[in-house]
Design a protein around this motif. Structure first.
Motif: not given
Length: 213
Positions: A18-27, A117-122, A137-144, A200-203
């Protein structure tokens, strides 16, 4: 530029769609990376030549792995996912329970082959930071998710009469993300405040091999 797989849970797959997640965090877990941070500072990991320490770089293409199934007559031992023919019907469990067909039980995300796979992130931006340094802002970009007058509480004991819908909400998106992080990674994971790589990625809603490199 490198192509690599990346795993997401069903709710996060839906947020990507749905485009609400444009960021992801990995430890960041590599001892060499953590040692470099302690000696040279976290910006050192983003210098040219150090990409192996953080695993991600601008321009990388990430193909999303998610839970999936094939037709019921496919037996895992006889037809491992890598041997499934292109064009075989697939069910993606992030879409919910199927109301048609005869599917095998969900296969774990880690077993999804690239062609399925049906999704690619750039990747468009990479940062290294402490988990708790995330901005609103970044918390929202994480798709909450939005919920009531604020944001979804992902770990809650209080529900509406239906027993499913959370009765409360977080006015601060960072608190919502904190609860999501703990729900995914376990109690106390947020409080540990690890070093993370924030990507941060483009979906692109397409298989990685069907888009221009």
């Amino acid at each position: 530029m490198v192509d690599r797989p990346i795993l997401f849970s069903a709710p996060m797959v839906r947020a990507l769609h749905d485009g609400s997640k444009t960021q992801t965090r990995r430890v960041i877990k590599k001892p060499a990376a953590l040692d470099a941070i302690s000696v040279f500072g976290h910006d050192f990991l983003l210098k040219p030549g150090n990409v192996d320490l953080v695993r991600f770089a601008v321009g990388d293409r990430l193909w999303v792995r998610e839970e999936f199934s094939g037709p019921h007559h496919f037996k895992p031992k006889e037809h491992p996912p890598a041997a499934w023919p292109i064009g075989c019907d697939i069910w993606y469990w992030a879409d919910g329970n199927p109301d048609f067909g005869d599917w095998t039980k969900p296969k774990r995300s880690m077993h999804m082959p690239r062609w399925m796979s049906r999704l690619t992130l750039i990747v468009t931006r990479v940062n290294v930071e402490r988990l708790q340094d995330i901005s609103e802002t970044d918390a929202i970009a994480e798709g909450i998710q939005r919920h009531h007058a604020g944001w979804m509480p992902y770990t809650t004991a209080f529900y509406e009469a239906d027993g499913v819908t959370p009765a409360n909400f977080h006015p601060d998106p960072r608190e919502s993300y904190r609860s999501l992080w703990n729900a995914i990674n376990g109690f106390g994971a947020w409080e540990a405040n690890p070093w993370v790589v924030a990507v941060t990625s483009t979906i692109i809603k397409e298989n990685i091999d069907r888009i221009a490199a």
